[in-house]
Design a protein around this motif. Structure first.
Motif, PDB file in Angstrom:
ATOM      1  N   SER A   1      40.430  36.310  29.059  1.00 13.98           N
ATOM      2  CA  SER A   1      39.594  35.603  30.023  1.00 13.98           C
ATOM      3  C   SER A   1      39.727  36.319  31.445  1.00 13.98           C
ATOM      4  CB  SER A   1      39.926  34.238  30.196  1.00 13.98           C
ATOM      5  OG  SER A   1      41.093  33.932  30.870  1.00 13.98           O
ATOM      6  N   ARG A   2      41.006  36.635  31.600  1.00 10.63           N
ATOM      7  CA  ARG A   2      41.194  37.819  33.097  1.00 10.63           C
ATOM      8  C   ARG A   2      40.688  38.988  32.952  1.00 10.63           C
ATOM      9  NH1 ARG A   2      45.633  35.956  36.117  1.00 10.63           N
ATOM     10  NH2 ARG A   2      45.945  33.978  35.951  1.00 10.63           N
TER      11      ARG A   2
ATOM     12  N   CYS B   1      38.021  39.843  31.477  1.00  8.37           N
ATOM     13  CA  CYS B   1      36.495  39.550  31.403  1.00  8.37           C
ATOM     14  C   CYS B   1      36.127  39.062  32.755  1.00  8.37           C
ATOM     15  CB  CYS B   1      36.160  38.415  30.535  1.00  8.37           C
ATOM     16  SG  CYS B   1      36.144  38.916  28.461  1.00  8.37           S
ATOM     17  N   MET B   2      36.842  38.389  33.519  1.00  7.72           N
ATOM     18  CA  MET B   2      36.732  38.105  34.721  1.00  7.72           C
ATOM     19  C   MET B   2      36.655  39.402  35.762  1.00  7.72           C
ATOM     20  SD  MET B   2      39.134  35.305  37.150  1.00  7.72           S
ATOM     21  CE  MET B   2      39.337  34.177  35.677  1.00  7.72           C
TER      22      MET B   2
ATOM     23  N   THR C   1      35.753  42.227  34.598  1.00  5.44           N
ATOM     24  CA  THR C   1      34.958  43.470  34.291  1.00  5.44           C
ATOM     25  C   THR C   1      33.344  43.553  35.142  1.00  5.44           C
ATOM     26  OG1 THR C   1      35.706  43.121  32.039  1.00  5.44           O
ATOM     27  CG2 THR C   1      33.586  43.976  32.322  1.00  5.44           C
TER      28      THR C   1
ATOM     29  N   ALA D   1      31.956  35.042  38.016  1.00  3.22           N
ATOM     30  CA  ALA D   1      32.628  35.538  36.709  1.00  3.22           C
ATOM     31  C   ALA D   1      33.915  34.668  36.706  1.00  3.22           C
ATOM     32  CB  ALA D   1      33.247  37.163  37.145  1.00  3.22           C
ATOM     33  N   THR D   2      34.431  34.290  37.733  1.00  2.00           N
ATOM     34  CA  THR D   2      35.669  33.386  37.869  1.00  2.00           C
ATOM     35  C   THR D   2      35.771  32.265  36.976  1.00  2.00           C
ATOM     36  OG1 THR D   2      36.557  34.447  39.900  1.00  2.00           O
ATOM     37  CG2 THR D   2      37.535  32.421  39.263  1.00  2.00           C
TER      38      THR D   2
ATOM     39  N   CYS E   1      34.340  32.996  33.410  1.00  2.00           N
ATOM     40  CA  CYS E   1      35.288  33.239  32.594  1.00  2.00           C
ATOM     41  C   CYS E   1      36.668  32.164  32.293  1.00  2.00           C
ATOM     42  CB  CYS E   1      35.857  34.525  33.047  1.00  2.00           C
ATOM     43  SG  CYS E   1      34.647  35.908  32.823  1.00  2.00           S
ATOM     44  N   CYS E   2      36.795  31.393  33.256  1.00  2.00           N
ATOM     45  CA  CYS E   2      37.598  30.582  32.898  1.00  2.00           C
ATOM     46  C   CYS E   2      37.180  29.330  31.901  1.00  2.00           C
ATOM     47  CB  CYS E   2      37.978  29.609  34.630  1.00  2.00           C
ATOM     48  SG  CYS E   2      39.164  30.476  35.489  1.00  2.00           S
TER      49      CYS E   2
ATOM     50  N   LEU F   1      35.726  30.335  29.114  1.00  2.00           N
ATOM     51  CA  LEU F   1      35.576  30.805  27.880  1.00  2.00           C
ATOM     52  C   LEU F   1      36.199  30.122  26.818  1.00  2.00           C
ATOM     53  CD1 LEU F   1      35.830  34.519  28.489  1.00  2.00           C
ATOM     54  CD2 LEU F   1      33.849  33.409  27.935  1.00  2.00           C
TER      55      LEU F   1
END
Length: 319
Positions: free
Chosen positions: A228-229, A231-232, A234, A275-276, A279-280, A282
């Protein structure tokens, strides 16, 4: 008769991605950074008293939920301790937008690469430690070793990749910070949470009773957080370089060389704001694992106690 609010559970359905995203849009809200200690302590007082069954006249359900959301943004879900400000998820957007913007602006100079990669991994180490799962303490020695391994690995990765991209188009060089951050996350998070890999994290039944500590659950939790980090990071580290490359080719950055860092920081902030929390969300904060998937000693003990192999247990994956 007023319905009792269950504050042990988030307001929104955490079994759906939409519900989790709503929850994290609230708890990662950068405006929570400006909450004073008095406001945070008041929110905690309301939450603690309400959970204890105390009647709180004058407070509506919305007031109770606002207090809970404020509490969640600053206090650790397992220990109940007030978290260090830079380590809170509400600080992720302002902290990361500044660091990421500078990493992507000053990516050509070796001293700048070393400084910003070190600074970024130091910040990540604080976040990872602050948001570790469980309530087991970590020794100063282990913390120091983990920090050195994580920051050393991040800086080395950035320098190594930087040396290899000189023969590629200029745009490729702008993606070096992302590659370094992605690799560093795979080092930093497991290192800073290595205590969990040794001792395990608490696993709970559906009633919230702690049944033991599981290293298998810890591995799952850390893997989910690493994914997830990455992805965050990206969107904010892949899209701005393309935009900045176009500005550079158009001559805009040559005419206004001072604008590079502010533009990158603002672009990163815009992407990280969304995004934060997305993605958290997910993976559920209270993730699940079946008894049959636990390590043998814990699994066998639970089976002897009457648990079923397909019974679902829960653990806090951390952030």
């Amino acid at each position: 008769m007023e319905t009792k609010i269950d504050l042990d559970k988030p307001r929104f359905d955490q079994s759906t991605y939409t519900g989790r995203a709503k929850h994290f849009f609230i708890t990662t809200n950068p405006l929570n950074v400006f909450k004073t200690s008095k406001e945070l302590d008041k929110a905690k007082d309301i939450v603690v008293r309400y959970k204890a069954g105390e009647h709180l006249p004058g407070l509506t359900p919305d007031d109770i939920w606002r207090a809970k959301h404020t509490y969640d943004s600053a206090f650790h879900p397992d220990t109940g301790e007030k978290m260090f400000l830079p380590g809170r998820m509400s600080f992720q957007v302002p902290g990361n937008m500044t660091i990421t913007g500078c990493m992507m602006t000053f990516y050509k100079s070796t001293p700048a690469v070393v400084f910003w990669q070190w600074f970024n991994q130091t910040f990540n180490a604080v976040v990872n430690y602050t948001n570790r799962s469980g309530d087991s303490p970590i020794s100063v020695q282990r913390l120091g070793v983990s920090y050195v391994l994580a920051t050393g690995g991040a800086v080395s990765t950035a320098l190594l990749i930087n040396r290899q991209v000189g023969r590629f188009p200029a745009l490729i060089g702008r993606f070096v910070p992302f590659a370094a951050v992605a690799v560093a996350n795979c080092i930093n998070i497991p290192c800073m949470r290595s205590q969990e890999l040794d001792s395990g994290i608490p696993v709970l039944d559906s009633e919230g009773r702690r049944l033991g500590d599981s290293t298998a659950a810890a591995k799952r939790a850390i893997g989910q957080v690493v994914f997830s980090r990455i992805c965050m990071a990206t969107p904010g580290m892949l899209i701005p370089p393309i935009l900045m490359n176009r500005l550079e080719r158009s001559g805009f950055l040559a005419r206004f060389p001072w604008s590079g860092a502010p533009i990158q920081v603002l672009l990163c902030g815009a992407f990280l704001t969304f995004a934060t929390p997305m993605c958290c969300a997910l993976f559920p904060q209270m993730a699940s694992v079946r008894v049959s998937a636990l390590e043998a000693p814990l699994r066998d003990r639970l089976l002897k106690e009457g648990r079923k192999p397909d019974e679902v247990l829960y653990y806090n994956k951390g952030l």
